[in-house]
Design a protein around this motif. Structure first.
Motif, PDB file in Angstrom:
ATOM      1  N   ASN A  77       8.559  10.625 -15.659  1.00 55.99           N
ATOM      2  CA  ASN A  77       8.381   9.230 -15.284  1.00 55.99           C
ATOM      3  C   ASN A  77       9.281   8.963 -14.089  1.00 55.99           C
ATOM      4  O   ASN A  77      10.443   9.374 -14.083  1.00 55.99           O
ATOM      5  N   GLY A  78       8.737   8.299 -13.082  1.00 55.72           N
ATOM      6  CA  GLY A  78       9.536   8.015 -11.900  1.00 55.72           C
ATOM      7  C   GLY A  78       8.741   7.201 -10.898  1.00 55.72           C
ATOM      8  O   GLY A  78       7.862   6.416 -11.282  1.00 55.72           O
ATOM      9  N   PHE A  79       9.033   7.424  -9.625  1.00 57.39           N
ATOM     10  CA  PHE A  79       8.406   6.647  -8.561  1.00 57.39           C
ATOM     11  C   PHE A  79       7.927   7.558  -7.442  1.00 57.39           C
ATOM     12  O   PHE A  79       8.573   8.565  -7.126  1.00 57.39           O
ATOM     13  N   ASN A  80       6.805   7.163  -6.852  1.00 57.99           N
ATOM     14  CA  ASN A  80       6.319   7.847  -5.667  1.00 57.99           C
ATOM     15  C   ASN A  80       7.265   7.511  -4.523  1.00 57.99           C
ATOM     16  O   ASN A  80       8.129   6.650  -4.640  1.00 57.99           O
ATOM     17  N   VAL A  81       7.112   8.187  -3.415  1.00 57.26           N
ATOM     18  CA  VAL A  81       7.908   7.923  -2.221  1.00 57.26           C
ATOM     19  C   VAL A  81       7.022   7.238  -1.190  1.00 57.26           C
ATOM     20  O   VAL A  81       5.803   7.176  -1.330  1.00 57.26           O
ATOM     21  N   HIS A  82       7.640   6.698  -0.141  1.00 53.66           N
ATOM     22  CA  HIS A  82       6.868   5.998   0.880  1.00 53.66           C
ATOM     23  C   HIS A  82       5.880   6.913   1.595  1.00 53.66           C
ATOM     24  O   HIS A  82       4.780   6.497   1.932  1.00 53.66           O
ATOM     25  N   ASP A  83       6.256   8.175   1.829  1.00 52.64           N
ATOM     26  CA  ASP A  83       5.354   9.135   2.470  1.00 52.64           C
ATOM     27  C   ASP A  83       4.469   9.750   1.388  1.00 52.64           C
ATOM     28  O   ASP A  83       4.881  10.657   0.669  1.00 52.64           O
ATOM     29  N   LYS A  84       3.262   9.257   1.261  1.00 54.73           N
ATOM     30  CA  LYS A  84       2.345   9.704   0.212  1.00 54.73           C
ATOM     31  C   LYS A  84       1.326  10.717   0.730  1.00 54.73           C
ATOM     32  O   LYS A  84       0.259  10.872   0.163  1.00 54.73           O
ATOM     33  N   SER A  85       1.668  11.431   1.800  1.00 56.57           N
ATOM     34  CA  SER A  85       0.720  12.355   2.415  1.00 56.57           C
ATOM     35  C   SER A  85       0.440  13.592   1.574  1.00 56.57           C
ATOM     36  O   SER A  85      -0.576  14.251   1.765  1.00 56.57           O
ATOM     37  N   CYS A  86       1.345  13.934   0.657  1.00 56.89           N
ATOM     38  CA  CYS A  86       1.186  15.130  -0.179  1.00 56.89           C
ATOM     39  C   CYS A  86       1.103  16.407   0.653  1.00 56.89           C
ATOM     40  O   CYS A  86       0.436  17.361   0.267  1.00 56.89           O
ATOM     41  N   GLU A  87       1.744  16.427   1.786  1.00 60.29           N
ATOM     42  CA  GLU A  87       1.771  17.620   2.625  1.00 60.29           C
ATOM     43  C   GLU A  87       3.192  18.087   2.807  1.00 60.29           C
ATOM     44  O   GLU A  87       4.024  17.301   3.262  1.00 60.29           O
TER      45      GLU A  87
END
Length: 107
Positions: free
Chosen positions: A76-86
């Motif tokens: 459980n946590g949070f995504n980051v601002h850069d959601k590019s997944c690269e």
């Protein structure tokens, strides 16, 4: 830098692929790599089985001693601002669970 997006909570379920120590990852905490089985919410970029996730935010010495390759985990946590997944999706973990322990960064 890993900048948390507080408006993007995530629950990731998957399998630990590896752990990079703080020295290996050049981060203060180390990095856990998890291959996703499921991600909620389903609209999260990278929310598909097989996607590799890089998880930061947990003390490295604790992860290294408790979670090993092949462990099934829920993070459980949070995504980051850069959601590019690269080259991989990135999240900051706040709580990780498996069959043996429950670790939270909120001590």
């Amino acid at each position: 830098d890993t900048i948390i997006d507080p408006g993007a909570p995530i629950q990731l379920k998957g399998t630990v692929v590896r752990f990079d120590s703080p020295e290996e990852s050049a981060t203060p905490h180390g990095v856990l790599w998890v291959e996703a089985k499921s991600v909620e919410p389903a609209t999260t970029p990278g929310a598909r089985p097989g996607t590799m996730w890089r998880i930061a935010g947990f003390p490295g010495h604790v992860l290294q001693s408790r979670f090993w390759q092949g462990a099934e985990v829920t993070v459980n946590g949070f995504n980051v601002h850069d959601k590019s997944c690269e080259p991989a999706c990135v999240m900051v973990g706040k709580q990780i669970l498996n069959g043996f322990s429950n670790l939270s960064t909120a001590n």
